[in-house]
Motif scaffolding. Structure first.
Motif, PDB file in Angstrom:
ATOM      1  N   GLU A 128       0.729  -1.295  -0.002  1.00 31.86           N
ATOM      2  CA  GLU A 128      -0.102   0.115   0.017  1.00 31.86           C
ATOM      3  C   GLU A 128       0.852   1.220  -0.004  1.00 31.86           C
ATOM      4  O   GLU A 128       0.621   2.113  -0.808  1.00 31.86           O
ATOM      5  N   LEU A 129       1.996   1.469   0.862  1.00 28.79           N
ATOM      6  CA  LEU A 129       2.427   2.425   1.119  1.00 28.79           C
ATOM      7  C   LEU A 129       3.288   3.002  -0.156  1.00 28.79           C
ATOM      8  O   LEU A 129       3.363   4.201  -0.349  1.00 28.79           O
ATOM      9  N   PRO A 130       3.741   2.271  -0.949  1.00 29.79           N
ATOM     10  CA  PRO A 130       4.694   2.721  -2.349  1.00 29.79           C
ATOM     11  C   PRO A 130       3.466   3.689  -3.161  1.00 29.79           C
ATOM     12  O   PRO A 130       4.150   4.177  -4.002  1.00 29.79           O
ATOM     13  N   PHE A 131       2.371   3.422  -3.110  1.00 26.59           N
ATOM     14  CA  PHE A 131       1.596   4.000  -4.056  1.00 26.59           C
ATOM     15  C   PHE A 131       0.964   5.367  -3.539  1.00 26.59           C
ATOM     16  O   PHE A 131       0.195   5.986  -4.144  1.00 26.59           O
ATOM     17  N   GLY A 132       1.599   5.934  -2.378  1.00 28.02           N
ATOM     18  CA  GLY A 132       1.646   7.333  -1.968  1.00 28.02           C
ATOM     19  C   GLY A 132       0.508   7.680  -0.820  1.00 28.02           C
ATOM     20  O   GLY A 132       0.247   8.861  -0.797  1.00 28.02           O
ATOM     21  N   PRO A 133      -0.065   6.865  -0.265  1.00 25.26           N
ATOM     22  CA  PRO A 133      -1.036   7.215   0.693  1.00 25.26           C
ATOM     23  C   PRO A 133      -0.363   7.906   1.833  1.00 25.26           C
ATOM     24  O   PRO A 133       0.684   7.812   2.186  1.00 25.26           O
ATOM     25  N   ILE A 134      -0.956   9.176   2.305  1.00 25.24           N
ATOM     26  CA  ILE A 134      -0.377   9.901   3.253  1.00 25.24           C
ATOM     27  C   ILE A 134      -1.421   9.782   4.542  1.00 25.24           C
ATOM     28  O   ILE A 134      -2.391  10.656   4.779  1.00 25.24           O
ATOM     29  N   GLY A 135      -1.248   8.612   5.179  1.00 24.13           N
ATOM     30  CA  GLY A 135      -2.171   8.601   6.334  1.00 24.13           C
ATOM     31  C   GLY A 135      -3.597   8.515   6.152  1.00 24.13           C
ATOM     32  O   GLY A 135      -4.168   8.313   4.995  1.00 24.13           O
ATOM     33  N   PRO A 136      -4.460   8.635   7.168  1.00 23.97           N
ATOM     34  CA  PRO A 136      -5.812   8.372   6.975  1.00 23.97           C
ATOM     35  C   PRO A 136      -6.742   8.965   6.033  1.00 23.97           C
ATOM     36  O   PRO A 136      -7.519   8.401   5.557  1.00 23.97           O
ATOM     37  N   PRO A 137      -6.416  10.117   5.965  1.00 26.88           N
ATOM     38  CA  PRO A 137      -7.417  11.025   4.690  1.00 26.88           C
ATOM     39  C   PRO A 137      -7.345  10.146   3.493  1.00 26.88           C
ATOM     40  O   PRO A 137      -8.130  10.446   2.518  1.00 26.88           O
ATOM     41  N   THR A 138      -6.098   9.589   3.159  1.00 25.20           N
ATOM     42  CA  THR A 138      -6.013   8.918   1.709  1.00 25.20           C
ATOM     43  C   THR A 138      -6.335   7.495   1.770  1.00 25.20           C
ATOM     44  O   THR A 138      -6.388   6.728   0.945  1.00 25.20           O
ATOM     45  N   LEU A 139      -6.533   6.758   3.155  1.00 24.02           N
ATOM     46  CA  LEU A 139      -6.821   5.512   2.961  1.00 24.02           C
ATOM     47  C   LEU A 139      -8.012   5.075   3.699  1.00 24.02           C
ATOM     48  O   LEU A 139      -8.752   4.381   3.067  1.00 24.02           O
ATOM     49  N   PHE A 140      -8.391   5.504   4.558  1.00 21.76           N
ATOM     50  CA  PHE A 140      -9.745   5.405   5.377  1.00 21.76           C
ATOM     51  C   PHE A 140     -10.885   5.907   4.158  1.00 21.76           C
ATOM     52  O   PHE A 140     -11.947   5.214   4.166  1.00 21.76           O
ATOM     53  N   THR A 141     -10.674   6.768   3.397  1.00 21.41           N
ATOM     54  CA  THR A 141     -11.609   7.379   2.318  1.00 21.41           C
ATOM     55  C   THR A 141     -11.799   6.489   1.228  1.00 21.41           C
ATOM     56  O   THR A 141     -12.375   6.523   0.263  1.00 21.41           O
ATOM     57  N   MET A 142     -10.839   5.390   1.067  1.00 17.02           N
ATOM     58  CA  MET A 142     -10.448   4.627  -0.138  1.00 17.02           C
ATOM     59  C   MET A 142     -11.957   4.003  -0.588  1.00 17.02           C
ATOM     60  O   MET A 142     -12.279   3.826  -1.710  1.00 17.02           O
ATOM     61  N   PRO A 143     -12.740   3.489   0.323  1.00 20.04           N
ATOM     62  CA  PRO A 143     -13.898   2.602  -0.075  1.00 20.04           C
ATOM     63  C   PRO A 143     -15.122   3.552  -0.614  1.00 20.04           C
ATOM     64  O   PRO A 143     -16.140   3.081  -1.172  1.00 20.04           O
ATOM     65  N   VAL A 144     -15.002   5.035  -0.484  1.00 17.43           N
ATOM     66  CA  VAL A 144     -16.291   5.743  -0.503  1.00 17.43           C
ATOM     67  C   VAL A 144     -17.034   5.775  -1.702  1.00 17.43           C
ATOM     68  O   VAL A 144     -17.871   5.741  -2.015  1.00 17.43           O
ATOM     69  N   LEU A 145     -15.794   6.041  -2.713  1.00 13.03           N
ATOM     70  CA  LEU A 145     -16.634   5.971  -4.382  1.00 13.03           C
ATOM     71  C   LEU A 145     -17.191   4.832  -4.554  1.00 13.03           C
ATOM     72  O   LEU A 145     -18.407   5.299  -5.257  1.00 13.03           O
ATOM     73  N   ARG A 146     -16.707   3.610  -4.153  1.00 14.06           N
ATOM     74  CA  ARG A 146     -17.404   2.520  -4.508  1.00 14.06           C
ATOM     75  C   ARG A 146     -18.759   2.288  -3.669  1.00 14.06           C
ATOM     76  O   ARG A 146     -19.798   2.253  -4.493  1.00 14.06           O
ATOM     77  N   PHE A 147     -18.727   2.833  -2.566  1.00 14.18           N
ATOM     78  CA  PHE A 147     -19.921   2.743  -1.766  1.00 14.18           C
ATOM     79  C   PHE A 147     -20.953   3.843  -2.317  1.00 14.18           C
ATOM     80  O   PHE A 147     -22.280   3.387  -2.456  1.00 14.18           O
TER      81      PHE A 147
END
Lengths: 379, 140
Positions: free
Chosen positions: A128-147
């Motif tokens: 995961e980390l090699p693709f540039g997530p910077i903490g929770p704002p870019t990880l926790f939010t990942m499912p939302v567009l699908r939802f």
């Protein structure tokens, strides 16, 4: 056994917000001392400790406690819900009599805490980390567009979560943000990680909180109104948000929630007050659905129709939540504190006659969950 | 080769085959020899049935865009705004990645759009699997 253990002491740090003059371990201590004062106990009365963020070893030494029971379960912001669950079992089993659970976090000022260093050899570090997530704002939010696509939810409806919670915060003198906002204000705030704007993300502050639990039998002798642990649940899913089974639902929420309802022997209609850990605006949506308060895809409409707002039938996140009240990083303790205040009848935005509060926490990025059912009457 | 500023992975014995494959331009997955479950990330046993006999195979590299965010904040080795995505691989597992050869905008990034794997050089040892739209030519 239901309601065999009660929360007799509960307090937050004297101050919340930006506290550059207090280190992280002292935030634990400040909250612990406040909670002991709340219920008239001293350090020598505590024989069990549980904490996350700091080790139980650091805590016991710093406070000068000699524990016969310790729990260092650390699964993110819901760790304190798990501590309540574990402490309840330990007290019932006779492993200890009086448990202190503490949280303290210099989340904003970062005084006396280690720096984040991702383990690049862990599975998250490799995949995961090699693709540039910077903490929770870019990880926790990942499912939302699908939802949103799955249930045809508009971003304005997600923004509404933040608007309603600000209404609760407006009634709370200790809330960080109290000025009213509308959907336009949310959607015009700074873009953080599309589709998430700043006002859909939690704030970052310093603070802490502590709870003291003992047997229901002993609880009668305390000056505070006992808040009984009626039921609880916990679960774990994944350290990697990309590996969630379902991007429209949290398995950990479902498993912990079902167990909490079942162990308390209550139904949804019995719940007077609800806390759902809101690090981001979509969490109450997932929580309402995964706990079964509404059907799949119905949560946004439920909030939009003001069911969770002041005056609504299911008061939710009545302290203003992580979005407006405070969020140090491991917010679960503040959700529990608000549940206790509501059941003691001392909340700034008091829900009239609240008897049962359901408190759901999340850890990591949908990685873990803890749920606690509290009651001010023996069920 | 200049080394990327990204947080680069450190392979472990259990994941080495994946990173060796990426260096050779192959997306490698694992399959259980007993229940045929295909899974990711790598482990030397089946996470569904606990069978220890598993095989490594070359995946098709075909995927669909499952979900994403477009990060607007600074990140090491990447220029914002850039998309961080999760793709659904044809074989079943999902993985986090970046989307390349495509505007990093909501208008261009459409959920369920078909994608094909390609590999982005990061260092002598590491090439990262990234995905691009099927209708654009792979940049090698």
């Amino acid at each position: 056994m239901r309601c065999a253990v009660a929360i007799v002491g509960a307090a937050e740090t004297t101050e919340l917000g930006k506290l550059p003059g207090i280190s992280q371990i002292q935030l634990h201590a400040d909250a612990a001392l406040n909670a002991m004062k709340d219920c008239g106990l001293t350090l020598s009365d505590i024989d069990g400790i549980a904490t996350a963020g700091e080790s139980p070893t650091n805590l016991a030494h710093y406070l000068g406690i000699v524990p016969t029971w310790a729990d260092g379960t650390s699964v993110g912001g819901c760790s304190f819900m798990l501590h309540v669950r574990h402490a309840t079992a330990a007290i019932e089993a006779g492993l200890c009599e009086t448990v202190l659970i503490t949280h303290g976090e210099s989340g904003r000022s970062r005084v006396g805490r280690g720096e984040f260093a991702g383990n690049r050899a862990s599975l998250q570090g490799q995949f995961e980390l090699p693709f540039g997530p910077i903490g929770p704002p870019t990880l926790f939010t990942m499912p939302v567009l699908r939802f949103m696509k799955e249930y045809d939810i508009r971003i304005e409806e997600v923004a509404m979560v933040a608007v309603v919670q600000r209404e609760w915060a407006a009634m709370n003198p200790r809330a960080s943000f109290r000025d009213p906002i509308d959907v336009d204000a949310v959607l015009n705030s700074k873009m953080i990680a599309y589709p998430f704007r700043k006002l859909m993300c939690c704030l970052v502050t310093d603070g802490g909180g502590a709870l003291i639990l003992t047997s229901a039998e002993r609880a009668k002798d305390f000056p505070t109104r006992p808040v009984y642990v009626a039921g609880s649940g916990e679960s774990i899913e994944t350290p990697m948000v990309s590996q969630m089974e379902d991007f429209t639902s949290s398995r950990a929420f479902r498993v912990a929630g079902e167990r909490a309802f079942a162990s308390a022997g209550i139904s949804h209609a019995d719940v007077d007050h609800l806390m759902i850990y809101d690090a981001f605006a979509h969490l109450p949506l997932f929580g309402l659905e995964d706990l079964g308060f509404v059907g799949r895809g119905e949560s946004a409409k439920f909030i939009g129709e003001r069911n969770t707002a002041p005056g609504g039938k299911l008061p939710l996140n009545t302290n203003g939540g992580g979005l407006s009240y405070m969020h140090s990083g491991m917010y679960g303790m503040y959700a529990l504190q608000e549940s206790v205040r509501q059941l003691r009848g001392t909340a700034p935005a008091q829900v009239e006659g609240a008897k049962i509060s359901f408190c759901l926490g999340v850890g990591g990025m949908f990685g873990a969950s803890g749920a606690v059912v509290l009651s001010n009457e023996v069920l | 080769m200049p080394v990327s500023d990204r947080l680069l992975p450190i392979p472990t014995p259990e994941t080495q085959h994946f990173w060796d494959g990426a260096r050779e331009g192959e997306l490698r997955l694992q399959r259980c020899c007993d229940c045929a479950h295909v899974y990711f990330p790598p482990r030397p046993f089946c996470p569904k049935c606990a069978h220890r006999e598993v095989e490594v195979f070359r995946a098709s590299g075909r995927a669909a865009l499952y979900s994403y965010v477009i990060n607007h904040r600074p990140a090491p080795g990447l220029k914002p705004p850039f998309a961080i995505a999760v793709v659904q691989l044809e074989e079943g597992p999902r993985m986090m990645t970046n989307i390349v050869d495509c505007e990093q905008t909501p208008e261009a990034l459409i959920l369920d759009m078909p994608l094909q794997v390609r590999f982005a050089d990061q260092s002598e040892e590491i090439r990262l699997p990234v995905f691009g739209p099927c209708n654009t030519k792979e940049k090698e």
